[in-house]
Design an enzyme around this catalytic site. Structure first.
Site, short mmCIF file in Angstrom:
data_model
loop_
_atom_site.label_atom_id
_atom_site.label_comp_id
_atom_site.label_asym_id
_atom_site.label_seq_id
_atom_site.Cartn_x
_atom_site.Cartn_y
_atom_site.Cartn_z
N LEU A 41 -2.46 5.43 7.98
CA LEU A 41 -3.86 5.85 7.93
C LEU A 41 -4.67 5.33 6.74
CD1 LEU A 41 -3.50 9.51 9.25
CD2 LEU A 41 -3.92 7.40 10.53
N ASP A 42 -4.10 4.46 5.95
CA ASP A 42 -4.86 3.77 4.89
C ASP A 42 -4.30 2.36 4.74
OD1 ASP A 42 -6.70 3.22 2.90
OD2 ASP A 42 -5.54 4.21 1.33
N LEU A 43 -4.01 1.74 5.86
CA LEU A 43 -3.43 0.41 5.87
C LEU A 43 -4.49 -0.61 5.45
CD1 LEU A 43 -0.86 -1.13 6.56
CD2 LEU A 43 -1.60 -1.17 8.93
#
Length: 175
Positions: A41-43
């Protein structure tokens, strides 16, 4: 090891076959994380470590719950999926969107959506089509599929693996 953004800053866009291989290695990491119930979710490129032998490693898996803390570093807008931009619940499909944005940057040297600030970039992610890849060649179908706005319209990890299959891409003509 260098982060992918450092590697691109030093050497410019990467060759198609190398980007495909990096994508496959990142898919392996995402598949393991998603299988354990841990979407990233924060790639973003700063989370992709490229080792001295050229292999990709993914950092930050399992930190999604920590990112809501007030002191947490804000996510990088250019790599957020539309559902994240809207503030909707996000899961594994958001990671596949982000992977598409990362691979686009790696092969094109720029992000798939324009905007000079996070609000303009957010608007572009929600309303515009991604830029047309100029250098992606046989990776273009994978980029297009991964950057599909509705989460349910994006390919699965298995489908993405097929789209990025380096053996298939190696048989295609360059460009």
């Amino acid at each position: 090891a260098l982060t992918l953004d450092e590697l691109i800053a030093r050497h410019g866009p990467l060759p198609v076959r190398r980007v495909a291989q990096l994508g496959l290695e990142l898919l392996d990491a995402l598949e393991a994380a998603h299988g354990a119930g841990l979407p990233h979710l924060d790639l973003r490129p700063a989370c992709v470590l490229v080792t001295a032998d050229g292999r990709a490693r993914l950092a930050g898996i399992g930190l999604a719950t920590l990112r809501t803390a007030p002191e947490a570093e804000p996510p990088t807008t250019a790599f957020l999926a539309p559902e994240q931009v809207r503030g909707d619940t996000a899961g594994p499909p958001a990671d596949l969107w982000s992977l598409g944005a990362i691979l686009f940057l790696a092969v094109e040297g720029e992000t798939p959506f324009t905007g000079d600030g996070s609000s303009l970039t957010r608007a572009a992610i929600l309303t515009e089509r991604p830029l047309t890849p100029q250098f992606a060649g046989p990776l273009a179908p994978a980029l297009h599929a991964l950057l599909t706005k509705p989460p349910g319209g994006r390919p699965t990890i298995a489908e993405t693996r097929h789209l990025l299959d380096a053996r298939r891409i190696a048989l295609l003509p360059p460009g």
